[in-house]
Write an enzyme that holds these catalytic residues in place. Structure first.
Site, short mmCIF file in Angstrom:
data_model
loop_
_atom_site.label_atom_id
_atom_site.label_comp_id
_atom_site.label_asym_id
_atom_site.label_seq_id
_atom_site.Cartn_x
_atom_site.Cartn_y
_atom_site.Cartn_z
N SER A 1 -4.94 -6.89 2.75
CA SER A 1 -3.63 -6.89 2.09
C SER A 1 -2.77 -8.06 2.54
O SER A 1 -2.85 -8.52 3.68
CB SER A 1 -2.89 -5.60 2.42
OG SER A 1 -3.67 -4.49 2.11
N GLU B 1 -14.32 2.66 2.25
CA GLU B 1 -13.01 3.08 2.76
C GLU B 1 -12.54 4.34 2.03
O GLU B 1 -12.06 5.28 2.64
CB GLU B 1 -12.00 1.95 2.57
CG GLU B 1 -10.65 2.27 3.19
CD GLU B 1 -9.71 1.08 3.19
OE1 GLU B 1 -10.01 0.07 2.53
OE2 GLU B 1 -8.66 1.17 3.85
C1 LIG Z 1 -1.43 3.67 6.84
C2 LIG Z 1 -1.85 2.39 6.16
C3 LIG Z 1 -2.88 1.64 6.71
C4 LIG Z 1 -3.26 0.44 6.09
N1 LIG Z 1 -4.24 -0.30 6.69
C5 LIG Z 1 -4.61 -1.48 6.14
C6 LIG Z 1 -5.57 -2.32 6.79
O1 LIG Z 1 -6.08 -2.00 7.87
N2 LIG Z 1 -5.89 -3.49 6.21
C7 LIG Z 1 -5.35 -3.91 5.04
O2 LIG Z 1 -5.72 -5.00 4.57
N3 LIG Z 1 -4.41 -3.16 4.39
C8 LIG Z 1 -4.03 -1.96 4.93
N4 LIG Z 1 -3.08 -1.18 4.30
C9 LIG Z 1 -2.43 -1.71 3.09
C10 LIG Z 1 -2.76 -0.96 1.80
O3 LIG Z 1 -4.07 -1.23 1.39
C11 LIG Z 1 -1.72 -1.42 0.76
O4 LIG Z 1 -0.46 -0.99 1.23
C12 LIG Z 1 -2.00 -0.82 -0.59
O5 LIG Z 1 -3.14 -1.39 -1.17
C13 LIG Z 1 -0.80 -1.00 -1.56
O6 LIG Z 1 -0.39 -2.32 -1.62
P1 LIG Z 1 1.16 -2.70 -1.45
O7 LIG Z 1 1.66 -2.04 -0.22
O8 LIG Z 1 1.25 -4.19 -1.53
O9 LIG Z 1 1.89 -2.03 -2.70
P2 LIG Z 1 2.02 -2.64 -4.16
O10 LIG Z 1 0.67 -3.10 -4.61
O11 LIG Z 1 3.12 -3.63 -4.17
O12 LIG Z 1 2.42 -1.37 -5.00
C14 LIG Z 1 3.77 -0.93 -5.16
C15 LIG Z 1 3.77 0.23 -6.16
O13 LIG Z 1 3.35 -0.25 -7.46
C16 LIG Z 1 2.27 0.53 -7.94
N5 LIG Z 1 1.33 -0.32 -8.70
C17 LIG Z 1 0.89 -1.55 -8.32
N6 LIG Z 1 0.00 -2.00 -9.24
C18 LIG Z 1 -0.14 -1.04 -10.17
C19 LIG Z 1 -0.94 -0.93 -11.35
N7 LIG Z 1 -1.75 -1.89 -11.74
N8 LIG Z 1 -0.84 0.23 -12.08
C20 LIG Z 1 0.02 1.23 -11.71
N9 LIG Z 1 0.80 1.17 -10.58
C21 LIG Z 1 0.71 0.05 -9.83
C22 LIG Z 1 1.60 1.08 -6.69
O14 LIG Z 1 0.85 2.24 -6.97
C23 LIG Z 1 2.81 1.35 -5.78
O15 LIG Z 1 3.38 2.58 -6.10
C24 LIG Z 1 -2.64 0.01 4.89
C25 LIG Z 1 -1.61 0.77 4.34
C26 LIG Z 1 -1.20 1.95 4.96
C27 LIG Z 1 -0.08 2.74 4.35
#
Ligand SMILES: Cc1cc2nc3c(=O)[nH]c(=O)nc-3n(C[C@H](O)[C@H](O)[C@H](O)COP(=O)(O)OP(=O)(O)OC[C@H]3O[C@@H](n4cnc5c(N)ncnc54)[C@H](O)[C@@H]3O)c2cc1C
Length: 414
Positions: A113, A228
């Site tokens: 991410s 995962e």
């Molecule tokens: C506890 C925890 C551990 C994690 N560990 C890791 C890790 O070890 N390594 C790593 O790389 N990442 C990690 N992550 C990150 C995680 O993979 C991302 O937070 C997740 O993929 C969402 O991305 P974002 O936070 O950028 O949200 P965004 O992608 O910005 O999403 C924001 C909102 O928009 C919605 N949205 C976005 N796109 C769409 C779509 N196409 N259709 C409908 N809705 C949509 C989402 O569902 C969400 O509600 C972790 C996250 C958490 C909470």
């Protein structure tokens, strides 16, 4: 149990009987286990395994536990990096890295991410540029669990800006302990700091640490993500015979590693506590509370059966598929239902944290931890998209940037 299962059980029991010595250094024991092929019996023989069916992994884990012996370390290494390497790594890379995962010498983290690329993972902009026998990496990752104590990171970086967004990505195993990598912890609203921001400033990764070919990164990442989503909850190992040097060292290792994950049971909603909580507070006879509890317990049971089906598929050696998204979504639904029920039962007391509060503050921690379950490993909305497209066969989500050179896509620049 199958005849093969009986044979495996007998053979590994004999091997453990001949080799388990509770006073060996942990690394020495794990090295012996890895070299015998019993650390990961379902892996290929040339990759420190025995080429057995996945059923053998569970049998061996059970025999080790019954003997009070220590198994392989749990975590991102064995759960995500190993299956990714097994599927896509070069023979040299597998030989070099898999054994160290089994012995616990290398802890891993996942570097996928970015601030602008979570759900839209293929939009990532951390770059890697080839420089002789190395690649030079610059950019920023975020939410990287356990990056603060990892030796290696499973990194996705953009290596071709003229290819489409999915085709210009490459995956690497990047050494974390180097001057160009800075790991900064992030404090969460539940007070824990289990994940980090990771900054790369001309960090270096050997070309030999590329997983797959240049431009293969998306295919590699899909493998990681499927493991995962299918992954069982990260469970601290139980040590049945806590005497001797090997177990003492394994307990110390688990204490350090699992400190990061101590809130994960609360993030799953603690459905197991709703009945005790209702009794403790005196609302177990309230009809509305009873309905909520019944609904949570039903969801929990259904999820357990879904997990058992997934475990059976694993035992049969089926690779993970989109059904992992169903399980992940079901886990989110259960966590939210448990959260809602805990809030109804505990009422204002649920806001009190700390050891002298209701249920030692566990409910308060549930309330501020559950939101994470719908985000980590791909959000609920993304799981619904996957289920819609890959299970139900619905048309793909509209996209305007899928088929053009990544360089030409308008995006926020840092
Ligand atoms: C506890 C925890 C551990 C994690 N560990 C890791 C890790 O070890 N390594 C790593 O790389 N990442 C990690 N992550 C990150 C995680 O993979 C991302 O937070 C997740 O993929 C969402 O991305 P974002 O936070 O950028 O949200 P965004 O992608 O910005 O999403 C924001 C909102 O928009 C919605 N949205 C976005 N796109 C769409 C779509 N196409 N259709 C409908 N809705 C949509 C989402 O569902 C969400 O509600 C972790 C996250 C958490 C909470």
């Amino acid at each position: 149990m199958t005849a093969i299962g009986l044979d495996v059980r007998a053979e590994v029991r004999t091997w453990i009987g001949a080799n388990w010595d509770p006073d060996r250094p942990l690394l020495e024991w794990r090295t012996l286990l890895a070299d015998s092929g019993w650390a990961a019996p379902s892996w290929p023989v040339e990759c420190f395994g025995r080429g057995l069916s996945p059923e053998a992994d569970a049998i061996v884990a059970d025999e080790l536990s019954q003997a009070g012996a220590v198994g392989v370390p749990v975590g991102v290494g064995i759960g995500l990096a190993a299956p990714t390497l097994l599927a896509h790594g070069s023979p040299e890379l597998k030989a070099r890295l898999l054994r160290r995962i089994l012995t616990g010498e290398d802890m891993w983290c996942q570097l996928f991410s970015e601030p602008g690329s979570g759900s839209d993972l293929a939009g990532l902009t951390t770059r890697a540029d080839r420089d002789g026998d190395e690649w030079i990496v610059s950019g920023q990752k975020v939410w990287n669990t356990s990056a603060h104590h990892a030796e290696l990171g499973l990194l996705l970086a953009r290596t071709n800006w003229d290819a489409t967004k999915h085709e210009g990505i490459t995956c690497f195993a990047i050494p974390m302990q180097q001057p160009g990598v800075e790991v900064r912890p992030l404090r969460q609203m539940n007070g824990h700091a289990s994940f980090n921001e990771v900054f790369f400033d001309d960090a270096r990764v050997p070309a030999a640490n590329m997983i797959g070919e240049p431009g293969d990164g998306w295919r590699v990442a899909v493998t990681t993500l499927m493991y995962e989503r299918r992954g069982a909850a990260l469970q601290r190992p139980r040590f049945t015979a806590p005497d001797g040097r090997t177990v003492r060292e394994a307990i110390a290792e688990a204490d350090e590693y699992f400190a990061t994950y101590s809130w994960y049971p609360q993030r799953a909603g603690r459905a197991d506590l709703v009945i005790d909580a209702a009794r403790a507070i005196g609302v177990a006879g309230d009809p509305l509370v009873r309905q909520k509890i019944a609904s949570v317990v039903s969801l929990q049971r259904v999820n357990q059966w879904t997990a058992a089906r997934a475990a059976a598929a694993r035992t049969l050696g089926r690779p993970p598929g989109p059904e992992g998204s169903l399980a992940k979504l079901a886990a989110s639904n259960l966590a939210r239902a448990a959260y809602d029920t805990h809030a109804s039962i505990a009422s204002a007391q649920g806001m009190l944290s700390g050891p002298d509060s209701f249920l030692d503050g566990v409910v308060a921690e549930v309330l501020v931890s559950v939101p994470a379950v719908s985000i980590a490993g791909g959000t609920d909305e993304i799981q619904r998209n996957i289920i819609g497209e890959r299970v139900l066969g619905l048309p793909k989500e509209p996209s305007v940037d899928r088929d053009v050179a990544f360089r030409t896509i308008a995006r926020n620049t840092r």
